[in-house]
Design a protein around this motif. Structure first.
Motif, PDB file in Angstrom:
ATOM      1  N   ASN A  43      46.951  12.046  -6.637  1.00  9.90           N
ATOM      2  CA  ASN A  43      46.375  12.541  -7.898  1.00  9.90           C
ATOM      3  C   ASN A  43      45.021  11.905  -8.191  1.00  9.90           C
ATOM      4  O   ASN A  43      44.709  11.504  -9.315  1.00  9.90           O
ATOM      5  CB  ASN A  43      47.324  12.319  -9.081  1.00  9.90           C
ATOM      6  CG  ASN A  43      46.895  13.105 -10.320  1.00  9.90           C
ATOM      7  OD1 ASN A  43      46.224  14.136 -10.220  1.00  9.90           O
ATOM      8  ND2 ASN A  43      47.280  12.623 -11.491  1.00  9.90           N
ATOM      9  N   LEU A  44      44.198  11.811  -7.134  1.00 10.77           N
ATOM     10  CA  LEU A  44      42.849  11.261  -7.275  1.00 10.77           C
ATOM     11  C   LEU A  44      41.854  12.378  -7.588  1.00 10.77           C
ATOM     12  O   LEU A  44      41.981  13.498  -7.095  1.00 10.77           O
ATOM     13  CB  LEU A  44      42.416  10.561  -5.992  1.00 10.77           C
ATOM     14  CG  LEU A  44      43.288   9.417  -5.493  1.00 10.77           C
ATOM     15  CD1 LEU A  44      42.710   8.835  -4.209  1.00 10.77           C
ATOM     16  CD2 LEU A  44      43.406   8.336  -6.553  1.00 10.77           C
ATOM     17  N   GLY A  45      40.856  12.050  -8.383  1.00  8.64           N
ATOM     18  CA  GLY A  45      39.750  12.968  -8.584  1.00  8.64           C
ATOM     19  C   GLY A  45      38.888  13.032  -7.330  1.00  8.64           C
ATOM     20  O   GLY A  45      38.842  12.071  -6.543  1.00  8.64           O
ATOM     21  N   ILE A  46      38.209  14.152  -7.123  1.00  5.14           N
ATOM     22  CA  ILE A  46      37.356  14.343  -5.948  1.00  5.14           C
ATOM     23  C   ILE A  46      35.998  14.868  -6.408  1.00  5.14           C
ATOM     24  O   ILE A  46      35.921  15.858  -7.145  1.00  5.14           O
ATOM     25  CB  ILE A  46      37.980  15.349  -4.960  1.00  5.14           C
ATOM     26  CG1 ILE A  46      39.320  14.821  -4.427  1.00  5.14           C
ATOM     27  CG2 ILE A  46      37.028  15.649  -3.813  1.00  5.14           C
ATOM     28  CD1 ILE A  46      40.079  15.841  -3.590  1.00  5.14           C
ATOM     29  N   VAL A  47      34.939  14.206  -5.981  1.00  4.83           N
ATOM     30  CA  VAL A  47      33.578  14.636  -6.275  1.00  4.83           C
ATOM     31  C   VAL A  47      32.885  14.904  -4.953  1.00  4.83           C
ATOM     32  O   VAL A  47      32.773  14.004  -4.108  1.00  4.83           O
ATOM     33  CB  VAL A  47      32.819  13.574  -7.096  1.00  4.83           C
ATOM     34  CG1 VAL A  47      31.370  13.984  -7.296  1.00  4.83           C
ATOM     35  CG2 VAL A  47      33.506  13.367  -8.451  1.00  4.83           C
ATOM     36  N   LEU A  48      32.440  16.148  -4.753  1.00  8.23           N
ATOM     37  CA  LEU A  48      31.889  16.575  -3.468  1.00  8.23           C
ATOM     38  C   LEU A  48      30.374  16.705  -3.544  1.00  8.23           C
ATOM     39  O   LEU A  48      29.839  17.459  -4.369  1.00  8.23           O
ATOM     40  CB  LEU A  48      32.505  17.918  -3.066  1.00  8.23           C
ATOM     41  CG  LEU A  48      34.027  17.931  -2.930  1.00  8.23           C
ATOM     42  CD1 LEU A  48      34.529  19.346  -2.712  1.00  8.23           C
ATOM     43  CD2 LEU A  48      34.482  17.020  -1.797  1.00  8.23           C
ATOM     44  N   PHE A  49      29.679  15.960  -2.688  1.00  5.26           N
ATOM     45  CA  PHE A  49      28.229  16.140  -2.625  1.00  5.26           C
ATOM     46  C   PHE A  49      27.854  16.983  -1.403  1.00  5.26           C
ATOM     47  O   PHE A  49      28.633  17.106  -0.463  1.00  5.26           O
ATOM     48  CB  PHE A  49      27.491  14.798  -2.650  1.00  5.26           C
ATOM     49  CG  PHE A  49      27.700  13.892  -1.460  1.00  5.26           C
ATOM     50  CD1 PHE A  49      26.884  13.977  -0.345  1.00  5.26           C
ATOM     51  CD2 PHE A  49      28.686  12.908  -1.481  1.00  5.26           C
ATOM     52  CE1 PHE A  49      27.047  13.124   0.737  1.00  5.26           C
ATOM     53  CE2 PHE A  49      28.862  12.041  -0.407  1.00  5.26           C
ATOM     54  CZ  PHE A  49      28.039  12.157   0.705  1.00  5.26           C
ATOM     55  N   GLY A  50      26.682  17.582  -1.466  1.00  5.82           N
ATOM     56  CA  GLY A  50      26.211  18.436  -0.374  1.00  5.82           C
ATOM     57  C   GLY A  50      26.885  19.784  -0.275  1.00  5.82           C
ATOM     58  O   GLY A  50      26.977  20.324   0.837  1.00  5.82           O
ATOM     59  N   PRO A  51      27.357  20.409  -1.369  1.00  9.66           N
ATOM     60  CA  PRO A  51      28.063  21.693  -1.251  1.00  9.66           C
ATOM     61  C   PRO A  51      27.182  22.819  -0.720  1.00  9.66           C
ATOM     62  O   PRO A  51      27.688  23.783  -0.142  1.00  9.66           O
ATOM     63  CB  PRO A  51      28.539  21.978  -2.680  1.00  9.66           C
ATOM     64  CG  PRO A  51      27.553  21.255  -3.549  1.00  9.66           C
ATOM     65  CD  PRO A  51      27.248  19.987  -2.799  1.00  9.66           C
ATOM     66  N   LEU A  52      25.878  22.690  -0.920  1.00  2.00           N
ATOM     67  CA  LEU A  52      24.944  23.717  -0.438  1.00  2.00           C
ATOM     68  C   LEU A  52      24.311  23.319   0.895  1.00  2.00           C
ATOM     69  O   LEU A  52      23.452  24.038   1.413  1.00  2.00           O
ATOM     70  CB  LEU A  52      23.845  23.971  -1.472  1.00  2.00           C
ATOM     71  CG  LEU A  52      24.314  24.308  -2.897  1.00  2.00           C
ATOM     72  CD1 LEU A  52      23.117  24.485  -3.823  1.00  2.00           C
ATOM     73  CD2 LEU A  52      25.179  25.554  -2.900  1.00  2.00           C
ATOM     74  N   ALA A  53      24.724  22.185   1.442  1.00  2.00           N
ATOM     75  CA  ALA A  53      24.173  21.661   2.703  1.00  2.00           C
ATOM     76  C   ALA A  53      22.658  21.550   2.623  1.00  2.00           C
ATOM     77  O   ALA A  53      21.935  21.943   3.544  1.00  2.00           O
ATOM     78  CB  ALA A  53      24.598  22.525   3.884  1.00  2.00           C
ATOM     79  N   GLN A  54      22.176  20.999   1.498  1.00  5.97           N
ATOM     80  CA  GLN A  54      20.734  20.813   1.272  1.00  5.97           C
ATOM     81  C   GLN A  54      19.969  22.118   1.488  1.00  5.97           C
ATOM     82  O   GLN A  54      18.867  22.136   2.041  1.00  5.97           O
ATOM     83  CB  GLN A  54      20.196  19.681   2.153  1.00  5.97           C
ATOM     84  CG  GLN A  54      20.831  18.335   1.829  1.00  5.97           C
ATOM     85  CD  GLN A  54      20.329  17.181   2.682  1.00  5.97           C
ATOM     86  OE1 GLN A  54      19.599  17.374   3.640  1.00  5.97           O
ATOM     87  NE2 GLN A  54      20.739  15.970   2.332  1.00  5.97           N
ATOM     88  N   GLY A  55      20.579  23.216   1.045  1.00  5.51           N
ATOM     89  CA  GLY A  55      19.934  24.528   1.108  1.00  5.51           C
ATOM     90  C   GLY A  55      20.170  25.305   2.378  1.00  5.51           C
ATOM     91  O   GLY A  55      19.825  26.491   2.461  1.00  5.51           O
ATOM     92  N   LEU A  56      20.795  24.682   3.369  1.00  9.49           N
ATOM     93  CA  LEU A  56      20.976  25.356   4.656  1.00  9.49           C
ATOM     94  C   LEU A  56      21.956  26.527   4.556  1.00  9.49           C
ATOM     95  O   LEU A  56      21.858  27.486   5.333  1.00  9.49           O
ATOM     96  CB  LEU A  56      21.457  24.358   5.710  1.00  9.49           C
ATOM     97  CG  LEU A  56      20.425  23.309   6.135  1.00  9.49           C
ATOM     98  CD1 LEU A  56      21.079  22.211   6.951  1.00  9.49           C
ATOM     99  CD2 LEU A  56      19.300  23.966   6.947  1.00  9.49           C
ATOM    100  N   LEU A  57      22.883  26.484   3.607  1.00 11.63           N
ATOM    101  CA  LEU A  57      23.845  27.576   3.449  1.00 11.63           C
ATOM    102  C   LEU A  57      23.288  28.734   2.619  1.00 11.63           C
ATOM    103  O   LEU A  57      23.984  29.721   2.390  1.00 11.63           O
ATOM    104  CB  LEU A  57      25.131  27.060   2.789  1.00 11.63           C
ATOM    105  CG  LEU A  57      26.071  26.275   3.712  1.00 11.63           C
ATOM    106  CD1 LEU A  57      27.137  25.554   2.898  1.00 11.63           C
ATOM    107  CD2 LEU A  57      26.720  27.205   4.737  1.00 11.63           C
ATOM    108  N   LEU A  58      22.032  28.616   2.196  1.00  7.83           N
ATOM    109  CA  LEU A  58      21.440  29.641   1.332  1.00  7.83           C
ATOM    110  C   LEU A  58      20.446  30.531   2.072  1.00  7.83           C
ATOM    111  O   LEU A  58      19.873  31.448   1.477  1.00  7.83           O
ATOM    112  CB  LEU A  58      20.747  28.973   0.134  1.00  7.83           C
ATOM    113  CG  LEU A  58      21.595  27.978  -0.665  1.00  7.83           C
ATOM    114  CD1 LEU A  58      20.818  27.467  -1.870  1.00  7.83           C
ATOM    115  CD2 LEU A  58      22.907  28.619  -1.100  1.00  7.83           C
TER     116      LEU A  58
END
Length: 325
Positions: free
Chosen positions: A208-223
């Protein structure tokens, strides 16, 4: 904006929160670029205020982002809004100053005091160990954990977090640091954290830990916003300058992978923002994402990725197309 509770921490945060690394500007550590170029403080402040207007309430920074500059920009913003309406997160562990290791207990206290001064507040809602380097043979691990809990008892830290870069590192230090929130890198390209034997999402959910995700956009590479025929050039002190993903060959490869995603979800950059953000959020009900920004326009784009989840079949489709599995 939709909100989530970060597991047992009890912190209620916007599912799309903000990472404040880029607004720290260019910086170096041990001769290596670890910052971002192209920032402007006035544009950063406009972005922070726009975020607050849009319901974003969780802002993530660190002592090392611009060697305190990101925290100081946030501090200017915090002066103009009610402190109790935001969740402020910072970190310690990459900037060691004159200490032998950044996790030396006295240094942790000193850095937190400086962080509080930079932010203009007397507490942080969430304070992370920024990495798992606690010295040779984890020399400072237990003392560092004790210091963080002491700072928590003093009311200067509400919730303790642990950031890390490998499953093994999390498993090694978490029994001692006892975090309520984990932070790690994750996006639709996938990594060790979603694999059967190293599934950190599953482990965190069980605890039951919180999760904070960085890089969801892969620094723009997924856009698909970079032209493979004219790859981007980054300024001095920019961490992206050494990233081989910005080569013509890699950009063409990524563009090819995104074709089926565009055909199914939409051709616009904003469609891809939504897919990338919601793919990451789908990994755990206790997770939020912290995409970076430099201006209000990017904040608005990030915020528009909220509130429109992918269903299980769509998540599986994105995974199969991007990861080939």
């Amino acid at each position: 904006m939709e909100y989530r509770v970060l597991g047992r921490s009890g912190l209620r945060v916007s599912e799309v929160s903000l990472g404040c690394w880029a607004i720290g500007g260019p910086s170096w550590r041990d001769g290596e670029a670890v910052g971002w170029s192209g920032n402007n403080d006035n544009e950063s402040l406009d972005g922070l205020h726009r975020a607050f207007e849009l319901g974003i309430n969780h802002f993530d920074t660190a002592d090392v982002y611009g060697d305190g500059h990101s925290e100081r920009v946030l501090g200017r913003f915090i002066k103009e809004i009610p402190r109790d309406k935001v969740v402020l997160a910072s970190k310690v562990g990459w900037f060691r100053g004159t200490a032998p290791n950044a996790m030396q207990p006295l240094h942790i206290r000193h850095q937190l005091e400086q962080t509080l001064l930079n932010l203009g507040t007397d507490y942080v809602d969430l304070h992370y160990f920024h990495n798992t380097n606690f010295g040779p043979s984890d020399l400072y691990l237990e003392e560092a954990a004790d210091m963080m809990r002491q700072l928590q008892k003093e009311g200067k830290v509400r919730v303790i977090g642990q950031s890390g870069y490998s499953y093994g590192d999390f498993m090694r230090v978490s029994p001692v640091t006892r975090p309520d929130v984990l932070q790690f890198h994750y996006n639709a390209f996938g990594n060790q954290f979603d694999q059967p034997d190293t599934n950190l999402f599953q482990w965190a959910d069980e605890q039951n830990l919180g999760i904070v995700l960085f890089g969801p956009l892969a620094q723009g590479l997924l856009l698909d916003k970079f032209d493979p025929e004219n790859p981007p050039k980054f300024g001095e002190g920019d961490v992206r300058a050494s990233n081989l993903s910005y080569t013509k060959e890699r950009l063409l490869e990524i563009r090819e992978k995104l074709i089926p995603i565009k055909e199914r979800f939409g051709m616009d950059v904003q469609d891809l923002v939504r897919v990338a953000i919601q793919f990451a959020l789908a990994q755990s009900p206790n997770a939020c994402v912290i995409p970076g920004f430099k201006n209000a326009k990017q904040v608005e784009s990030n915020a528009q990725g909220a509130g429109n989840p992918l269903d299980a079949e769509e998540v599986a489709f994105v995974r199969s197309v991007i990861q080939g599995s």
